[in-house]
Design an enzyme around this catalytic site. Sequence first.
Site, mmCIF file in Angstrom:
data_model
loop_
_atom_site.group_PDB
_atom_site.id
_atom_site.type_symbol
_atom_site.label_atom_id
_atom_site.label_comp_id
_atom_site.label_asym_id
_atom_site.label_seq_id
_atom_site.Cartn_x
_atom_site.Cartn_y
_atom_site.Cartn_z
ATOM 1 N N VAL A 195 -10.867 -3.825 4.570
ATOM 2 C CA VAL A 195 -10.296 -5.488 4.359
ATOM 3 C C VAL A 195 -10.312 -5.785 3.882
ATOM 4 O O VAL A 195 -11.804 -6.008 2.555
ATOM 5 C CB VAL A 195 -11.053 -6.518 5.384
ATOM 6 C CG1 VAL A 195 -10.303 -7.045 6.092
ATOM 7 C CG2 VAL A 195 -10.930 -5.198 7.621
ATOM 8 N N ASP A 219 -2.483 7.286 -6.138
ATOM 9 C CA ASP A 219 -1.892 6.063 -5.364
ATOM 10 C C ASP A 219 -0.706 4.878 -6.006
ATOM 11 O O ASP A 219 -1.487 3.664 -5.854
ATOM 12 C CB ASP A 219 -2.995 5.406 -4.852
ATOM 13 C CG ASP A 219 -2.092 5.519 -3.203
ATOM 14 O OD1 ASP A 219 -1.146 5.503 -2.436
ATOM 15 O OD2 ASP A 219 -3.033 4.691 -2.095
ATOM 16 N N GLY A 234 -5.246 -8.512 2.012
ATOM 17 C CA GLY A 234 -5.135 -6.745 2.586
ATOM 18 C C GLY A 234 -5.952 -6.259 3.598
ATOM 19 O O GLY A 234 -7.043 -5.995 3.733
ATOM 20 N N GLY A 275 -6.559 -1.827 4.726
ATOM 21 C CA GLY A 275 -6.226 -0.642 4.474
ATOM 22 C C GLY A 275 -6.153 0.068 6.112
ATOM 23 O O GLY A 275 -7.143 -0.830 6.948
HETATM 24 P P1 ADP Z 1 -7.286 0.030 0.242
HETATM 25 O O1 ADP Z 1 -7.935 1.505 0.019
HETATM 26 O O2 ADP Z 1 -7.192 -0.602 1.639
HETATM 27 O O3 ADP Z 1 -4.988 0.457 0.156
HETATM 28 P P2 ADP Z 1 -6.560 -2.240 -1.049
HETATM 29 O O4 ADP Z 1 -7.749 -1.959 -2.572
HETATM 30 O O5 ADP Z 1 -5.449 -1.781 -1.967
HETATM 31 O O6 ADP Z 1 -7.319 -1.567 0.536
HETATM 32 O O7 ADP Z 1 -7.278 -3.425 -1.008
HETATM 33 C C1 ADP Z 1 -5.480 -3.759 0.719
HETATM 34 C C2 ADP Z 1 -4.576 -4.647 -0.172
HETATM 35 O O8 ADP Z 1 -5.273 -5.953 -0.443
HETATM 36 C C3 ADP Z 1 -4.198 -4.228 -1.594
HETATM 37 O O9 ADP Z 1 -2.639 -4.016 -0.817
HETATM 38 C C4 ADP Z 1 -4.130 -5.782 -1.744
HETATM 39 O O10 ADP Z 1 -3.054 -6.672 -1.077
HETATM 40 C C5 ADP Z 1 -4.920 -6.576 -1.039
HETATM 41 N N1 ADP Z 1 -6.044 -6.704 -2.209
HETATM 42 C C6 ADP Z 1 -7.030 -6.102 -2.860
HETATM 43 N N2 ADP Z 1 -7.334 -6.398 -3.968
HETATM 44 C C7 ADP Z 1 -7.257 -7.792 -4.127
HETATM 45 C C8 ADP Z 1 -7.923 -8.472 -5.354
HETATM 46 N N3 ADP Z 1 -8.245 -8.801 -6.108
HETATM 47 N N4 ADP Z 1 -6.401 -9.756 -5.203
HETATM 48 C C9 ADP Z 1 -5.930 -10.202 -4.394
HETATM 49 N N5 ADP Z 1 -5.339 -9.337 -3.663
HETATM 50 C C10 ADP Z 1 -6.076 -8.457 -3.075
HETATM 51 MG MG MG Z 2 -3.861 0.187 -1.824
#
Ligand code: ADP
Ligand code: MG
Length: 419
Positions: free
Chosen positions: A66, A179, A60, A62
């Site tokens: 990354v 969020d 994922g 944001g």
């Molecule tokens: P941001 O603050 O950039 O939104 P996130 O913590 O939401 O960061 O992570 C971005 C994306 O990465 C999530 O929406 C998800 O798809 C993926 N992701 C985050 N943490 C995990 C995890 N522990 N296992 C699998 N995918 C993850």
């Molecule tokens: Mg997120």
Amino acid sequence: MIPECPRSGETRSRTRVQHGPAAELRQDRSVSGLLSEIRSTIQAGPFTEHYTIIPGKELGRGKFAVVRKCVEKCTGHEYAAKFMRKRRKGQDCRMEIIHEIAVLELATASSRVVNLHQVYEMASEMVLVLEFAAGGEIFNQCVSDREDEAFREEDVKRLMKQILEGVAFLHQNDIVHLDLKPQNILLTSSSPLGDIKIVDFGLSRMICSHQELREIMGTPEYVAPEILNYEPISTATDMWSIGVLAYVMLTGISPFVGEDKQETFLNISQLNVSYTEEEVLQLDQAALSFIQMLLRKRPQDRATAEQCLKHPWLKSSDCQDTQTVEEIVLVKDKEASSTTSSSTSSPEPPSSATTPEEEEDGPVTEELIVMAAYTLGQCRQSSTSEKEALAAEQKAISKRFKFEEPFSALQEVPGEFIY
Ligand code: ADP
Ligand code: MG
């Protein structure tokens, strides 16, 4: 990433669910509500000495992070590594990353929150090594048109209970997530459908009794009216997002999303939510009542996470694998003299959690209030003088317009603006 998924044949200007950017509304960098102490030992890089990053496997992304799948060399275990830039838009954001770590540490006692394994720090970024949630975001099921992939109501009930258990735990510890949306609710496996893990505490805040939080943050479709109105944030702010989440999980439709952000915000501040869409009409009354006890404009009228867990819709579920409210561990010792259960952190329960329909405000009229766009402008202001300047401007342009579907010309409504 998953593309936006517009709904064909939509009569209202509403799409199903969008995978929009996170934290799009974030405006200021107020330090209020941030935790600053962590227990984890911060490992000095290089990260790749201890972990192998799986090439091409980006989980994922944001605006400032990354997330990549990686394998710990010494154990062979899989993790999700969240790489976060310390400087964002020319500002040092290390404190905010430390806060995210602190919240994850606090939440280790809840199995509904993703587990933090290790933390690394390099010159320009920090890496949060997280438990790997192999099932990905529940977003995928929310937008799926395939019947075998989309959630069944029983799935939604089980997952919603788990989400509420996680959120109840956070709220008991005075943390608001701010969020909550399908992109931040992950699954341990997708087939068979596993358990949920709440991620992304980048916007979360600690609610303090002595300090009000009024920040602009969140993701447009899930943001609560009080955020748009620059009113105090509370645990009820998350409960609004849970209402949106339940609507989306059950119908595949995002209840407030408009053609653009402005229209989305108007829909939210007007509580312009449709309960007559085909997908909504198919829902059982208990599910609808659950949603309606959360999508209430006044934060104090919304049900709490604990009240939600006792709602008949969730009580009627087949599954037994969830925790009782009593089992949701309270890890933080509440100070005896603390007044953290003030009106901002513990809104009064709604007068009736099961019959919110009775409290609806009668028929909803379609009114586009142009003023709302200016209200938003006010939200973005941080200093009082700027706000005052804007308020003066608002008075000069207060006008109401009505429209009817199908959309034609806007018709001005004479009279005072009710605000
Ligand atoms: P941001 O603050 O950039 O939104 P996130 O913590 O939401 O960061 O992570 C971005 C994306 O990465 C999530 O929406 C998800 O798809 C993926 N992701 C985050 N943490 C995990 C995890 N522990 N296992 C699998 N995918 C993850
Ligand atoms: Mg997120």
